[in-house]
Scaffold this motif. Structure first.
Motif, PDB file in Angstrom:
ATOM      1  N   VAL A 115     -20.658 -15.279 -19.072  1.00 61.81           N
ATOM      2  CA  VAL A 115     -19.642 -16.215 -18.612  1.00 61.81           C
ATOM      3  C   VAL A 115     -19.774 -16.411 -17.112  1.00 61.81           C
ATOM      4  O   VAL A 115     -20.322 -15.568 -16.407  1.00 61.81           O
ATOM      5  N   ILE A 116     -19.242 -17.534 -16.663  1.00 61.86           N
ATOM      6  CA  ILE A 116     -19.148 -17.817 -15.228  1.00 61.86           C
ATOM      7  C   ILE A 116     -17.670 -17.849 -14.893  1.00 61.86           C
ATOM      8  O   ILE A 116     -16.902 -18.614 -15.497  1.00 61.86           O
ATOM      9  N   ASP A 117     -17.263 -17.001 -13.956  1.00 63.26           N
ATOM     10  CA  ASP A 117     -15.844 -16.923 -13.607  1.00 63.26           C
ATOM     11  C   ASP A 117     -15.427 -18.127 -12.770  1.00 63.26           C
ATOM     12  O   ASP A 117     -16.275 -18.929 -12.352  1.00 63.26           O
ATOM     13  N   PRO A 118     -14.126 -18.319 -12.546  1.00 66.18           N
ATOM     14  CA  PRO A 118     -13.654 -19.511 -11.823  1.00 66.18           C
ATOM     15  C   PRO A 118     -14.193 -19.648 -10.399  1.00 66.18           C
ATOM     16  O   PRO A 118     -14.122 -20.723  -9.814  1.00 66.18           O
ATOM     17  N   PHE A 119     -14.771 -18.567  -9.842  1.00 69.75           N
ATOM     18  CA  PHE A 119     -15.304 -18.618  -8.485  1.00 69.75           C
ATOM     19  C   PHE A 119     -16.822 -18.750  -8.476  1.00 69.75           C
ATOM     20  O   PHE A 119     -17.454 -18.708  -7.431  1.00 69.75           O
ATOM     21  N   GLY A 120     -17.430 -18.880  -9.667  1.00 66.56           N
ATOM     22  CA  GLY A 120     -18.862 -19.095  -9.774  1.00 66.56           C
ATOM     23  C   GLY A 120     -19.701 -17.853 -10.009  1.00 66.56           C
ATOM     24  O   GLY A 120     -20.921 -17.944 -10.106  1.00 66.56           O
ATOM     25  N   HIS A 121     -19.077 -16.676 -10.123  1.00 69.31           N
ATOM     26  CA  HIS A 121     -19.825 -15.444 -10.359  1.00 69.31           C
ATOM     27  C   HIS A 121     -20.187 -15.333 -11.835  1.00 69.31           C
ATOM     28  O   HIS A 121     -19.366 -15.604 -12.712  1.00 69.31           O
ATOM     29  N   HIS A 122     -21.418 -14.897 -12.105  1.00 67.10           N
ATOM     30  CA  HIS A 122     -21.921 -14.749 -13.471  1.00 67.10           C
ATOM     31  C   HIS A 122     -21.690 -13.322 -13.952  1.00 67.10           C
ATOM     32  O   HIS A 122     -22.012 -12.358 -13.244  1.00 67.10           O
ATOM     33  N   TRP A 123     -21.134 -13.187 -15.152  1.00 69.65           N
ATOM     34  CA  TRP A 123     -20.845 -11.888 -15.761  1.00 69.65           C
ATOM     35  C   TRP A 123     -21.555 -11.810 -17.102  1.00 69.65           C
ATOM     36  O   TRP A 123     -21.357 -12.659 -17.959  1.00 69.65           O
ATOM     37  N   LEU A 124     -22.383 -10.786 -17.279  1.00 70.53           N
ATOM     38  CA  LEU A 124     -23.040 -10.527 -18.544  1.00 70.53           C
ATOM     39  C   LEU A 124     -22.210  -9.481 -19.265  1.00 70.53           C
ATOM     40  O   LEU A 124     -22.134  -8.329 -18.844  1.00 70.53           O
ATOM     41  N   ILE A 125     -21.524  -9.895 -20.309  1.00 70.94           N
ATOM     42  CA  ILE A 125     -20.661  -8.998 -21.086  1.00 70.94           C
ATOM     43  C   ILE A 125     -21.561  -8.387 -22.158  1.00 70.94           C
ATOM     44  O   ILE A 125     -22.173  -9.113 -22.938  1.00 70.94           O
ATOM     45  N   GLU A 126     -21.635  -7.050 -22.191  1.00 75.13           N
ATOM     46  CA  GLU A 126     -22.657  -6.450 -23.038  1.00 75.13           C
ATOM     47  C   GLU A 126     -22.269  -5.107 -23.620  1.00 75.13           C
ATOM     48  O   GLU A 126     -21.356  -4.436 -23.137  1.00 75.13           O
ATOM     49  N   LYS A 127     -23.018  -4.752 -24.669  1.00 77.53           N
ATOM     50  CA  LYS A 127     -22.852  -3.458 -25.345  1.00 77.53           C
ATOM     51  C   LYS A 127     -24.189  -3.100 -25.988  1.00 77.53           C
ATOM     52  O   LYS A 127     -24.845  -3.960 -26.584  1.00 77.53           O
ATOM     53  N   ALA A 128     -24.566  -1.824 -25.862  1.00 72.50           N
ATOM     54  CA  ALA A 128     -25.751  -1.346 -26.577  1.00 72.50           C
ATOM     55  C   ALA A 128     -25.367  -1.210 -28.049  1.00 72.50           C
ATOM     56  O   ALA A 128     -24.278  -0.719 -28.369  1.00 72.50           O
TER      57      ALA A 128
END
Length: 129
Positions: A115-128
């Motif tokens: 996802v890209i947060d409202p300020f433009g930062h990219h977050w990889l949401i993950e789980k092994a």
């Protein structure tokens, strides 16, 4: 004995921001402390997601650090390991993030969505898996 964090990313947000509730709603972050400017905008905020610290810093004229929105790009993707990738992706989208990559399983053993947060930062949401 709990060890102290040794890695605390500093994310730059645009000048004039007063609302950072996205991180609380999307990722369950807790704001530990904040230093505000005279007009109520955020100079710096220290947040924690399950004990991992990160800071939000306001973009200033004299800093070489800029918000991703300035160039509509970023050089960093923040990996956030969670128990349920689908739930956190849905929370992030409901809180205002845009989905860059839907949740899927990869042959290297991870379930991930971005996802890209409202300020433009990219977050990889993950789980092994």
């Amino acid at each position: 004995m709990q060890s102290k964090p040794t890695f605390a990313p500093q994310l730059v947000i645009p000048n004039g921001v007063t609302d950072i509730s996205f991180y609380i709603k999307a990722f369950g972050a807790v704001e530990l402390r904040r230093f505000s400017n005279d007009d109520g905008t955020i100079h710096v905020s220290e947040l924690s997601i399950v004990g991992s610290l990160f800071h939000l810093h306001e973009q200033t004229l004299h800093s070489s650090a800029v918000s991703p929105d300035k160039y509509h790009a970023t050089t960093v993707t923040i990996g956030l390991f969670v128990e349920d990738v689908h739930v956190v992706m849905a929370q992030a989208e409901a809180a205002g993030a845009s989905v860059r990559s839907p949740v899927q399983d990869y042959d290297y053993g991870y379930r991930q969505g971005e996802v890209i947060d409202p300020f433009g930062h990219h977050w990889l949401i993950e789980k092994a898996i």
